[in-house]
Design a protein around this motif. Sequence first.
Motif, PDB file in Angstrom:
ATOM      1  N   ALA A  84       0.829  -1.202   0.000  1.00  0.00           N
ATOM      2  CA  ALA A  84       0.000   0.000   0.000  1.00  0.00           C
ATOM      3  C   ALA A  84       0.868   1.259   0.000  1.00  0.00           C
ATOM      4  CB  ALA A  84      -0.923   0.004   1.212  1.00  0.00           C
ATOM      5  N   GLY A  85       1.980   1.243   0.762  1.00  0.00           N
ATOM      6  CA  GLY A  85       2.866   2.393   0.769  1.00  0.00           C
ATOM      7  C   GLY A  85       3.481   2.658  -0.590  1.00  0.00           C
ATOM      8  N   PHE A  86       3.883   1.584  -1.296  1.00  0.00           N
ATOM      9  CA  PHE A  86       4.458   1.750  -2.637  1.00  0.00           C
ATOM     10  C   PHE A  86       3.429   2.341  -3.598  1.00  0.00           C
ATOM     11  CE2 PHE A  86       5.117  -0.013  -6.915  1.00  0.00           C
ATOM     12  CZ  PHE A  86       6.361   0.533  -7.200  1.00  0.00           C
ATOM     13  N   ILE A  87       2.206   1.846  -3.515  1.00  0.00           N
ATOM     14  CA  ILE A  87       1.158   2.344  -4.413  1.00  0.00           C
ATOM     15  C   ILE A  87       0.883   3.820  -4.138  1.00  0.00           C
ATOM     16  CG2 ILE A  87      -1.277   2.130  -5.035  1.00  0.00           C
ATOM     17  CD1 ILE A  87      -1.044  -0.857  -4.534  1.00  0.00           C
ATOM     18  N   MET A  88       0.863   4.197  -2.834  1.00  0.00           N
ATOM     19  CA  MET A  88       0.609   5.596  -2.500  1.00  0.00           C
ATOM     20  C   MET A  88       1.751   6.494  -2.970  1.00  0.00           C
ATOM     21  SD  MET A  88      -1.289   5.637   1.221  1.00  0.00           S
ATOM     22  CE  MET A  88      -0.104   4.559   2.031  1.00  0.00           C
ATOM     23  N   ALA A  89       2.997   6.010  -2.883  1.00  0.00           N
ATOM     24  CA  ALA A  89       4.128   6.804  -3.358  1.00  0.00           C
ATOM     25  C   ALA A  89       4.052   7.016  -4.869  1.00  0.00           C
ATOM     26  CB  ALA A  89       5.439   6.110  -2.982  1.00  0.00           C
ATOM     27  N   VAL A  90       3.742   5.931  -5.593  1.00  0.00           N
ATOM     28  CA  VAL A  90       3.607   6.056  -7.049  1.00  0.00           C
ATOM     29  C   VAL A  90       2.472   7.020  -7.400  1.00  0.00           C
ATOM     30  CG1 VAL A  90       3.026   4.812  -9.163  1.00  0.00           C
ATOM     31  CG2 VAL A  90       4.585   3.783  -7.502  1.00  0.00           C
ATOM     32  N   ALA A  91       1.342   6.914  -6.644  1.00  0.00           N
ATOM     33  CA  ALA A  91       0.212   7.808  -6.912  1.00  0.00           C
ATOM     34  C   ALA A  91       0.586   9.260  -6.633  1.00  0.00           C
ATOM     35  CB  ALA A  91      -0.989   7.395  -6.067  1.00  0.00           C
ATOM     36  N   GLY A  92       1.374   9.488  -5.550  1.00  0.00           N
ATOM     37  CA  GLY A  92       1.773  10.853  -5.237  1.00  0.00           C
ATOM     38  C   GLY A  92       2.682  11.444  -6.298  1.00  0.00           C
ATOM     39  N   ILE A  93       3.665  10.643  -6.748  1.00  0.00           N
ATOM     40  CA  ILE A  93       4.579  11.133  -7.792  1.00  0.00           C
ATOM     41  C   ILE A  93       3.821  11.382  -9.088  1.00  0.00           C
ATOM     42  CG2 ILE A  93       6.577  10.534  -9.197  1.00  0.00           C
ATOM     43  CD1 ILE A  93       7.655   8.973  -6.802  1.00  0.00           C
ATOM     44  N   GLY A  94       2.912  10.452  -9.421  1.00  0.00           N
ATOM     45  CA  GLY A  94       2.125  10.637 -10.636  1.00  0.00           C
ATOM     46  C   GLY A  94       1.255  11.880 -10.568  1.00  0.00           C
ATOM     47  N   THR A  95       0.682  12.116  -9.395  1.00  0.00           N
ATOM     48  CA  THR A  95      -0.147  13.314  -9.230  1.00  0.00           C
ATOM     49  C   THR A  95       0.674  14.574  -9.405  1.00  0.00           C
ATOM     50  OG1 THR A  95      -1.619  12.147  -7.705  1.00  0.00           O
ATOM     51  CG2 THR A  95      -1.646  14.553  -7.627  1.00  0.00           C
ATOM     52  N   LEU A  96       1.880  14.606  -8.809  1.00  0.00           N
ATOM     53  CA  LEU A  96       2.744  15.773  -8.946  1.00  0.00           C
ATOM     54  C   LEU A  96       3.133  16.010 -10.399  1.00  0.00           C
ATOM     55  CD1 LEU A  96       4.330  18.016  -7.562  1.00  0.00           C
ATOM     56  CD2 LEU A  96       6.210  16.394  -7.234  1.00  0.00           C
ATOM     57  N   VAL A  97       3.454  14.921 -11.112  1.00  0.00           N
ATOM     58  CA  VAL A  97       3.823  15.058 -12.524  1.00  0.00           C
ATOM     59  C   VAL A  97       2.652  15.602 -13.340  1.00  0.00           C
ATOM     60  CG1 VAL A  97       4.482  13.780 -14.600  1.00  0.00           C
ATOM     61  CG2 VAL A  97       5.604  13.281 -12.420  1.00  0.00           C
TER      62      VAL A  97
END
Length: 644
Positions: A84-97
Motif C-alpha cells: 500500500a505504501g508503494f502504491i501511494m508513493a507512485v500515486a503521489g509522484i504521478g499526481t505531482l507530474v
Amino acid sequence: MSAPNVPPQVPAPAPNVPPQVLAPAPIPPAAAAPSTELPRHHVHHSYIWLESVRTIFIIAVCVVVANFSTIIGLVAEEGMGAEAGFIMAVAGIGTLVVILLTFGIVAGLRVVGYKHLYFTVGPDEFTLCSGIFNKKQVHVPYQRVQSVDQRATLLQRLFGVCTVSIDTAGGAANKAVVVPYVTKAQAEWLRAELYNRKNALAAQAAVASGMAGAPVPQSVEAGVAAMAQGAAAFAGNVPSPAVAGNVLDVGAEAWNQVGGVFAGPAQDTGRVTYEYGLTNKELFFAGLSNTTSVGLIFAGLVVGVLQIVSFIFDVMGDAADGAVESAVAFAGSQASAYLIGVVSVGIIVLVLVLWVFSALGSCIGYGGFKARRRNNRIEVEYGLLQHTFQGIDIDRVQSVVVKQSFIRRLLGYCELSLGKIDAATGEDSGNKQNTLANQGIIIHPFVKMNRVPEILAGLVPEFSDLPQEAKPVAKVALRRAVLRQSIWFGGGFWLAVVVTVCLMVFGWVNGEVATGGIELDSEDLFLLSIGWNVIVVGGYALAAVLFIVDVVNAVLWARESSFAYNHRFMQVSNGGLSRETVSFPRQKIQFGCTKSNPLQRRAGTDTLLATTAAGSGGTTTTLIDASHADAMAWLDWLKPGGNQ
C-alpha cells in the motif's frame, strides 16, 4: 511580448478631455481620424501567472481529492503494508507530474492568449480583442457605455490589478464587457477616458442638433439628463459632510497608499462634490444585520449531523437496536432533561458564534465604504479584502429604494440603494457583495431615516422633488390583508394543518402498533416516540407564533402601504414588519396598468403595476388593494400630459 503595454498616462488618439470639464470639446468625426492603426493597450502580464496559478489550484484540488478517496479505500482494504505504501508513493509522484504538466500547458496557453488580448480606444468606440483560435472583437460605442465598474480579489489587490466591467445595459440577458487584469492606474484612466469621450460625443450631437434647428429628442434618457442639469446648481450648494470614519478605514487607507505591486500612480478622474462613509456604529449594525450566511451554515451543520447519525447506524448494524433501546430508556430518565438543556445551550452558543463570524465577515466586506458624487456620476466602493467599485451616470438611475428590515425598523435605520439596469458579467455567482451589487447600487447599508433626505440632496439631487401627499390603500384592504397573509398564504396556518395531518397519521400508527397490526423494531419505536413531542408540541407552538406574526404583518401593511405621484416622480410604499419605499421618475415608467380579480372588484379595489426598465425584462413595482378611484386617477396621470 509582441506588443508593448501602453501605460495609462499615454493619451489615446482622440483628445483626452479632462474630467473636470463638464462640456468637453467635440471629437472630430470618424472620417477625419488618421488612418493609422490605433495603439493596442494590453492587459497586465499578471494575467499570465495569476490566472495560471488560479486554474492549476482548482485542478490540483480536484486531483488530490480524487486520489485521497482512492488511498482511503486502499488502506481500508489492504492496511498500511509495504504494498500500500508503494502504491501511494507512485500515486503521489504521478499526481505531482500531472499537476506540473498541466501547469505548463495552462501557462503556455495564457502566454499565447495574452498576446491576443488587448483593447483599443478609438474616436467613436471602445474595442476589446481576444481569442487564440476563435478570434473575438467586441465593439462598444461610447454612447452605449452606462457604467464602468471594477473588482479585485485579495490576490489581485496585492499586485495592484483589477477586473474592469463595462456595462452597456440591456438587462441581465446582456453580457458586460470584461477587461481582466489591468492595473489600478490603467483602470482609472480607462474609466475617465470612456466617460469623457461619451460626454464629448453627446455635446457634439447636441450642438449639431441645435445648428440644424432640430428639437432635442425627448427620450427617457434625455429627459432625465435634463433633470440632472437642472439640479446641478443645487448639488453644488449641498455641503459634503465630514467623511465618516471607522476602525476599518485605517486598513482601507493603507490599501490606497500601497496600491499594490503594479498599481501605478493615481489618476485624476474628476471633481468630487459630495462624499461620505460609515461610522463605527453604522458599520457594526450593517454587519450584524446580515444573517443570511448564518442560516446557510447552520442548515449545513444540521445536514452534516444527520448524515453522521445515518452512517453510525449503518456501521453498527444489529447493534443499533440495543443502542436505541438504551436511548429510549435514557429519554425517560431525569438525566435526559439535563442533557437536553446542555444540547440546547450548545446549539444557541453555536448559532451566536456563527452570527459573530458572519457579522465580522460582513463588516470586512463593507470596510472602506465610500459613496460620492463625481460630476454627473455616482460612485460607490467597498471591501477591505476583495474590493468592488461601482459607478453609474445619473441618467441611468432607475429608482431610489429605501428598505427597512424588522431590525432596522426597530432601530430607526434603513438601507438606501439606487436601482439600475444591470448586465451579467459571468463572475457574479457565489459572492455576497456581488449579489448585493446585482440588486442595484447600495449607497448606504445602514443609515438613520432622518439622514435620507440629506444624502439624496447631496448624492442624487435630481430626486429631491419626491411626492409628499401619499394615498393609502383602501380601508377594506385591512380585512383582505389579514385573510391573504395569515390564511391563504400564511405559513403558520398551513403549518398547523400539516401538524394536524401528521398527528392523525401518528395516532393511527400508534393504534396499529398497540394492536399488533404493525410490528416495529426498537429504532422505529424510538423515532415514533420522539416524533410525538416534536410534531405536536413544537409544531403547534411554531404555527401559533407564525400565525401571530402574519396577522401583525398584515395589520402593519394595511396601515403603512401607500402610493404618491407628482409631475416628476412616483413613489410606492409597501409596509409591514419590514418596509420598502421605491421612488422612480415618471420618464422611467415603460408602462403602467391596473388589474383586479372578482373579489377585488366586489371590494372596490385594484392592484397597481408600474414597470420600469430596470432588470431583465423590466422591474414591476406593485401595490395591492388601492381604491378604485385612486387607481383611475393614477391611470389618468400616466397619460401623456397628465398632471402637468
